[in-house]
Design a protein around this motif. Sequence first.
Motif, PDB file in Angstrom:
ATOM      1  N   THR A 229       0.848  -1.193   0.000  1.00 50.29           N
ATOM      2  CA  THR A 229       0.000   0.000   0.000  1.00 50.29           C
ATOM      3  C   THR A 229       0.882   1.240   0.000  1.00 50.29           C
ATOM      4  N   TRP A 230       0.276   2.373  -0.408  1.00 51.14           N
ATOM      5  CA  TRP A 230       0.877   3.677  -0.143  1.00 51.14           C
ATOM      6  C   TRP A 230      -0.048   4.391   0.828  1.00 51.14           C
ATOM      7  N   ASP A 231       0.525   5.034   1.855  1.00 55.38           N
ATOM      8  CA  ASP A 231      -0.257   5.564   2.965  1.00 55.38           C
ATOM      9  C   ASP A 231      -0.082   7.072   3.109  1.00 55.38           C
ATOM     10  N   TYR A 232      -1.093   7.686   3.736  1.00 59.37           N
ATOM     11  CA  TYR A 232      -1.037   9.134   3.980  1.00 59.37           C
ATOM     12  C   TYR A 232      -1.843   9.444   5.241  1.00 59.37           C
ATOM     13  N   LEU A 233      -1.303  10.356   6.054  1.00 62.99           N
ATOM     14  CA  LEU A 233      -1.965  10.766   7.288  1.00 62.99           C
ATOM     15  C   LEU A 233      -2.859  11.968   7.032  1.00 62.99           C
ATOM     16  N   LYS A 234      -4.106  11.880   7.440  1.00 61.63           N
ATOM     17  CA  LYS A 234      -5.000  13.035   7.372  1.00 61.63           C
ATOM     18  C   LYS A 234      -4.363  14.190   8.148  1.00 61.63           C
ATOM     19  N   PRO A 235      -4.366  15.408   7.597  1.00 61.92           N
ATOM     20  CA  PRO A 235      -3.648  16.512   8.253  1.00 61.92           C
ATOM     21  C   PRO A 235      -4.033  16.754   9.708  1.00 61.92           C
ATOM     22  N   ASP A 236      -5.285  16.471  10.086  1.00 61.94           N
ATOM     23  CA  ASP A 236      -5.657  16.672  11.492  1.00 61.94           C
ATOM     24  C   ASP A 236      -5.167  15.541  12.386  1.00 61.94           C
ATOM     25  N   VAL A 241      -5.047   6.898   5.569  1.00 62.73           N
ATOM     26  CA  VAL A 241      -5.626   6.236   4.404  1.00 62.73           C
ATOM     27  C   VAL A 241      -4.535   5.427   3.718  1.00 62.73           C
ATOM     28  N   GLN A 242      -4.894   4.206   3.316  1.00 62.84           N
ATOM     29  CA  GLN A 242      -4.010   3.351   2.538  1.00 62.84           C
ATOM     30  C   GLN A 242      -4.687   3.048   1.198  1.00 62.84           C
ATOM     31  N   VAL A 243      -3.935   3.126   0.104  1.00 64.98           N
ATOM     32  CA  VAL A 243      -4.460   2.641  -1.171  1.00 64.98           C
ATOM     33  C   VAL A 243      -3.674   1.394  -1.552  1.00 64.98           C
ATOM     34  N   MET A 244      -4.383   0.369  -1.999  1.00 70.88           N
ATOM     35  CA  MET A 244      -3.766  -0.911  -2.311  1.00 70.88           C
ATOM     36  C   MET A 244      -3.407  -0.981  -3.786  1.00 70.88           C
ATOM     37  N   GLN A 245      -2.254  -1.592  -4.047  1.00 72.37           N
ATOM     38  CA  GLN A 245      -1.796  -1.689  -5.428  1.00 72.37           C
ATOM     39  C   GLN A 245      -2.496  -2.807  -6.191  1.00 72.37           C
ATOM     40  N   PHE A 246      -2.716  -3.948  -5.552  1.00 73.03           N
ATOM     41  CA  PHE A 246      -3.279  -5.099  -6.248  1.00 73.03           C
ATOM     42  C   PHE A 246      -4.749  -5.345  -5.928  1.00 73.03           C
ATOM     43  N   LEU A 247      -5.359  -4.443  -5.192  1.00 77.67           N
ATOM     44  CA  LEU A 247      -6.807  -4.476  -4.972  1.00 77.67           C
ATOM     45  C   LEU A 247      -7.349  -3.066  -5.164  1.00 77.67           C
ATOM     46  N   PRO A 248      -8.558  -2.921  -5.706  1.00 73.32           N
ATOM     47  CA  PRO A 248      -9.155  -1.592  -5.893  1.00 73.32           C
ATOM     48  C   PRO A 248      -9.789  -1.123  -4.584  1.00 73.32           C
ATOM     49  N   GLN A 249      -8.954  -0.920  -3.583  1.00 72.41           N
ATOM     50  CA  GLN A 249      -9.450  -0.776  -2.212  1.00 72.41           C
ATOM     51  C   GLN A 249      -8.699   0.309  -1.453  1.00 72.41           C
ATOM     52  N   LEU A 250      -9.454   1.091  -0.667  1.00 75.54           N
ATOM     53  CA  LEU A 250      -8.908   2.038   0.292  1.00 75.54           C
ATOM     54  C   LEU A 250      -9.142   1.492   1.685  1.00 75.54           C
ATOM     55  N   ASN A 251      -8.109   1.539   2.521  1.00 77.61           N
ATOM     56  CA  ASN A 251      -8.234   1.198   3.935  1.00 77.61           C
ATOM     57  C   ASN A 251      -8.090   2.476   4.745  1.00 77.61           C
ATOM     58  N   ILE A 252      -8.999   2.695   5.662  1.00 80.50           N
ATOM     59  CA  ILE A 252      -8.937   3.880   6.517  1.00 80.50           C
ATOM     60  C   ILE A 252      -8.820   3.424   7.972  1.00 80.50           C
ATOM     61  N   ILE A 253      -7.753   3.863   8.617  1.00 79.22           N
ATOM     62  CA  ILE A 253      -7.463   3.483  10.001  1.00 79.22           C
ATOM     63  C   ILE A 253      -7.734   4.669  10.899  1.00 79.22           C
ATOM     64  N   ASP A 254      -8.603   4.488  11.867  1.00 82.16           N
ATOM     65  CA  ASP A 254      -8.872   5.519  12.856  1.00 82.16           C
ATOM     66  C   ASP A 254      -7.759   5.471  13.904  1.00 82.16           C
ATOM     67  N   VAL A 255      -6.964   6.525  13.965  1.00 82.04           N
ATOM     68  CA  VAL A 255      -5.784   6.535  14.826  1.00 82.04           C
ATOM     69  C   VAL A 255      -6.162   6.441  16.296  1.00 82.04           C
ATOM     70  N   ARG A 256      -7.275   7.021  16.677  1.00 85.61           N
ATOM     71  CA  ARG A 256      -7.654   7.062  18.094  1.00 85.61           C
ATOM     72  C   ARG A 256      -8.282   5.740  18.560  1.00 85.61           C
ATOM     73  N   SER A 257      -9.171   5.174  17.759  1.00 85.43           N
ATOM     74  CA  SER A 257      -9.868   3.953  18.169  1.00 85.43           C
ATOM     75  C   SER A 257      -9.201   2.686  17.667  1.00 85.43           C
ATOM     76  N   GLY A 258      -8.379   2.790  16.629  1.00 86.83           N
ATOM     77  CA  GLY A 258      -7.770   1.616  16.023  1.00 86.83           C
ATOM     78  C   GLY A 258      -8.675   0.902  15.038  1.00 86.83           C
TER      79      GLY A 258
END
Length: 371
Positions: A229-236, A241-258
């Motif tokens: 994946t390539w990842d990026y932190l929301k500015p706040d 957010v992660q975008v997957m190379q071999f799947l048409p999928q975004l993963n979003i990780i909530d930093v506070r709750s996990g």
Amino acid sequence: MVMRRFLYLFSLAAVLTACGNDNSDAIFNGKIHPVDDSRTVSRNVVSKSVVLHGDNTGMIAVYDSLLICWDPKYKDYFVDVFNVDTGREIGYFCKRGQGDREASSVGTVIQLFKRNGDLMTLFHAFAESKLFFWNISESVRMGETVYDTIVPYKTTPIFFPFYVGEDTLLAYKRNSEHNTQHQAMAPYYEKRTVTTNRLLEELPIYKEKVLKNDNLSEEAFDLSRLLYTWDYLKPDGSKIVQVMQFLPQLNIIDVRSGQVTAYRLKEKPDYSSIFQKNMEDATIFYNHVCADDRYIYATYWGKEPWNDRLGVTLPTFNTIHIFSWQGELLYNLKTDRSFYRVWNDPVRHRLYTIDLNTDEVRYLDLKELGL
């Protein structure tokens, strides 16, 4: 208890090696939703050129008038900084070497943040076991590299070191020590302290720490690459957010709750496709991502891999998907030039790229597009 654990692992392995069934529930540590494309707007957009005078190449990061180029091919430094208004090369910074304030290798700029009013970024030097807090604002003012802090930091490689303030670091780990073609350590995030390197919390993306697939053929990519994946932190600082190379999928990780939530394009491949016997018909989906507090900007390919041998002209990557942080696909942009990697400047509200063939820097004016 031992027998129950054995039966669970046996059933999990059976799911992973199955072909043609969506085994997402057995693998992914969260809910996967189909992308809501009911409001998607398709637009053709025209980019603008930035003329720079110097050694602009590699990967870029932009904030207001400053554009930072990072390239491992730079001989004595890691970055070269430019003024986007004048095109002037401000100079090279962050010296390569073996001194106390030097490193043999650091990753690219993946985050820009403000601390005490100055623009900063964070480098992890794995070989030297150090964290470098580079003060970009002060370096530009002084005409020499200024590090606010250099912290001893012995750990496995950190692929995305995101600083979230209050002595806390988010570290993305892709441990490869025990990886083989058929077995991969599942990538995950850790929350760690900066000053003492203490583990605060793990943020798992997958349900098991080791994923296996004995059915991959010798011609296939190794399993760890299929989870790239390539990842990026929301500015706040609240989500990744992660975008997957071999799947048409975004993963979003909530930093506070996990909590981990994914959004996948409708009627597209699922996890079973990357646990099949070979990847001869592999599709590359997402290449890169950046974001602001409103939108996610993901560059999309949706075709077979291209020829990336040295000297071969790369194709034009001209599709950008713009998502809300709730997984809605709001815009499908078709660009006039190639946008492979992107960087969002939050000050001027521009989406920048650098052409992989020509090193030309271009941008989309998001304000003019009404975004």
